[in-house]
Design a protein around this motif. Structure first.
Motif: not given
Length: 71
Positions: A2-7
């Motif tokens: 996953v590129w970003l692990q948080y929104t």
């Protein structure tokens, strides 16, 4: 992976949108100014071409080689 692990938070999305819109507005402004200046630039280029052609024509008419080749 996953590129970003948080929104992104709401404020981060707002900042991203503002930066995107600012960039788009700058591109539009630059394109507008560029298109507005096209005709004056074309006129200047055409004038330079005419002056250069007249200069070359004068130099070719005045050259000694052209005088000896004329009957």
């Amino acid at each position: 992976m996953v590129w970003l692990q948080y929104t992104a938070t709401r404020s981060q999305r707002a900042v991203t949108a503002c930066l995107f819109l600012t960039g788009a507005a700058l591109i539009v402004a630059a394109a507008t100014l560029s298109y507005r200046n096209i005709e004056p630039q074309r006129a200047k280029a055409a004038q330079r071409r005419r002056v250069l052609e007249a200069f070359v024509r004068r130099k070719l008419e005045d050259s000694p080689d052209s005088a000896s080749s004329k009957p």
